[in-house]
Write a protein that holds these residues in place. Structure first.
Motif, short mmCIF file in Angstrom:
data_model
loop_
_atom_site.label_atom_id
_atom_site.label_comp_id
_atom_site.label_asym_id
_atom_site.label_seq_id
_atom_site.Cartn_x
_atom_site.Cartn_y
_atom_site.Cartn_z
N PRO A 119 34.29 43.63 42.86
CA PRO A 119 33.11 43.21 43.62
C PRO A 119 33.05 41.70 43.84
O PRO A 119 33.44 40.91 42.98
N PRO A 175 27.59 45.36 45.99
CA PRO A 175 28.13 44.01 46.15
C PRO A 175 28.08 43.55 47.60
O PRO A 175 27.94 44.36 48.53
N TRP A 176 28.24 42.25 47.80
CA TRP A 176 28.30 41.71 49.16
C TRP A 176 29.59 42.17 49.85
O TRP A 176 29.60 42.45 51.05
N ASN A 203 27.67 49.15 42.35
CA ASN A 203 28.25 48.80 41.05
C ASN A 203 27.41 49.43 39.94
O ASN A 203 26.22 49.11 39.80
N ASP A 253 30.31 38.58 45.26
CA ASP A 253 28.99 38.23 45.78
C ASP A 253 29.18 37.39 47.04
O ASP A 253 30.30 37.10 47.46
N LYS A 254 28.06 36.96 47.62
CA LYS A 254 28.12 36.26 48.91
C LYS A 254 28.93 34.96 48.82
O LYS A 254 29.79 34.69 49.67
N THR A 276 25.47 46.98 37.51
CA THR A 276 24.31 46.22 37.98
C THR A 276 23.30 47.08 38.73
O THR A 276 22.14 46.69 38.87
N GLN A 296 31.22 34.10 46.57
CA GLN A 296 32.63 34.39 46.29
C GLN A 296 33.35 34.86 47.55
O GLN A 296 34.48 34.46 47.82
N TYR A 297 32.68 35.70 48.32
CA TYR A 297 33.28 36.20 49.56
C TYR A 297 33.51 35.07 50.55
O TYR A 297 34.58 34.94 51.15
N HIS A 356 23.49 47.48 41.83
CA HIS A 356 23.39 46.91 43.16
C HIS A 356 24.71 47.08 43.93
O HIS A 356 25.77 47.23 43.34
#
Length: 407
Positions: free
Chosen positions: A154, A225-226, A218, A156-157, A221, A159-160, A223
């Motif tokens: 996964p 992931p982005w 995930n 996040d924003k 979490t 990291q992406y 949630h």
């Protein structure tokens, strides 16, 4: 060279033969091949690895099994030598594949009176399973369907966005001299684009493409992931995993550094890095009929990606159709394709009847089939039912002659 072993049927780009699901195009084509007694599909099933709703194989085991089956077959003599020109003897199947050697490619140009076509295809990296950080990566399939056969890294924003920025700045391998001289040198197959080409088309193209997180919540979490990088097994034991949809032509050192920035892959050990190779195919609408036979050379057939049927499953299907065409010719019959309402028939008519000026390879897609005339609970289920009924009727009316050993 893209090939690494001496085994037949070595899968280069991926280990997946497409969806098994009965209402998807890949699943329908697999069902058609089973109805036609396809031996290669049997071997693929025997060496399948867990892949959710897809039929994926242990590449090495599958290739070894195909090679052993050929060597043991009483009607097959396997010769290991370069074929530098198209044989004059008929019937004959030309199945040189996308990586046709220069000598045979030159003879093909002589035979057909024109240059062959080409596009560039890319290969995804493979990593060692023990090098994956399972405290970060989680097992799941999209929407929880078909178990949890895929691993998911996964992002996040932030990291992406950093990954996309680094990807756009990463240097690619330069084209070889013979490739750079080709005016189509940057023609890619749209269904297998390198990740750097996808990222160049916009900041969100990757997360709406191979890094799509939809349906991959995930469990740690709760949630979504982005963005997500999925990994699929390469072998039955799960020792090796390939990066799904992450085919690339980035320079190898930069490729390793870039991919290790993905959460969970910081210590990734690569056994195969991504690369790109040139695929050769014929301008089939000018040359072949729907039985994959040269119009101007009865008894000379083509099979595999060189025909313009794209994807491993389509290649297997084309080989089966060409082989049946040979058997029909030997029995004094004309070769024929299944009905257009079947995916094999639709693919065969696509390569024979598409506009020659804009011809491009095609995978099995429901869009190739005629519209449904009967109501169905779903489009896929309707196409599957019609295909099964029409193929059964065709095989009953036009049974395939059996091979007869030479005296």
């Amino acid at each position: 060279a893209a090939h690494r072993s001496a085994d037949c049927a070595e899968l280069v780009c991926s280990n997946s033969l497409g969806s098994r699901l009965a209402d998807r195009a890949g699943g329908v084509l697999q069902s058609e091949l089973r109805s036609m007694d396809c031996r290669l599909l049997d071997l693929a099933e025997r060496h399948a690895v867990p892949a959710g709703g897809a039929l994926a194989v242990d590449r090495e085991a599958f290739a070894a099994a195909v090679t052993a089956a050929l060597e043991a077959h009483p009607l097959v003599e396997l010769r290991r030598e370069e074929v530098r020109s198209v044989p004059e003897a008929r019937p004959c199947i030309l199945a040189s594949g996308p990586l046709t050697s220069p000598a045979l490619a030159e003879d093909l140009a002589r035979l057909t009176g024109e240059e062959h076509l080409a596009f560039f295809d890319a290969i995804a990296p493979v990593i060692v399973g023990d090098s994956i950080d399972h405290s970060v990566v989680y097992a799941a399939t999209r929407w929880g369907r078909d178990g949890d056969d895929y691993l998911n890294a996964p992002l996040d924003k932030l990291q992406y966005e950093q990954f996309v920025k680094d990807l756009r700045a990463a240097p690619a391998h330069p084209l070889k001299e013979f490739e750079a001289a080709d005016p189509r040198a940057r023609a890619f197959f749209e269904r297998c684009l390198p990740i750097e080409e996808i990222a160049a088309r916009g900041p969100d193209t990757l997360r709406f493409g191979p890094m799509r997180p939809v349906g991959l919540r995930n469990p740690r979490t709760g949630h979504r992931p982005w963005a997500v990088l999925q990994l699929r097994r390469e072998d039955a034991a799960g020792r090796l995993w390939n990066l799904v949809g992450f085919q690339t032509n980035i320079r190898h050192g930069d490729q390793e550094r870039l991919l290790r920035t993905i959460p969970g892959l910081e210590r990734a050990e690569f056994v195969r890095l991504g690369s790109m190779h040139r695929n050769t195919f014929l301008n089939a609408p000018k040359l072949l009929n729907s039985g994959l036979e040269f119009r101007a050379r009865p008894g000379l057939f083509c099979a595999g990606q060189i025909t313009g049927m794209e994807g491993y499953l389509g290649n297997i299907a084309s080989g089966l159709l060409a082989a049946q065409g040979v058997l029909r010719r030997l029995a004094g019959e004309d070769p024929c394709a299944p009905p257009r309402t079947t995916l094999l028939g639709a693919l065969a008519h696509h390569v024979a009847e598409s506009p020659a000026r804009s011809f491009q390879p095609m995978k099995a897609e429901f869009g190739l089939l005629p519209p449904l005339t009967e109501p169905s609970e779903s489009r896929g289920a309707g196409h599957a039912a019609r295909s099964a009924a029409d193929l059964a009727e065709f095989l009953l009316a036009r049974p395939v002659p059996r091979p007869v050993p030479a005296p």
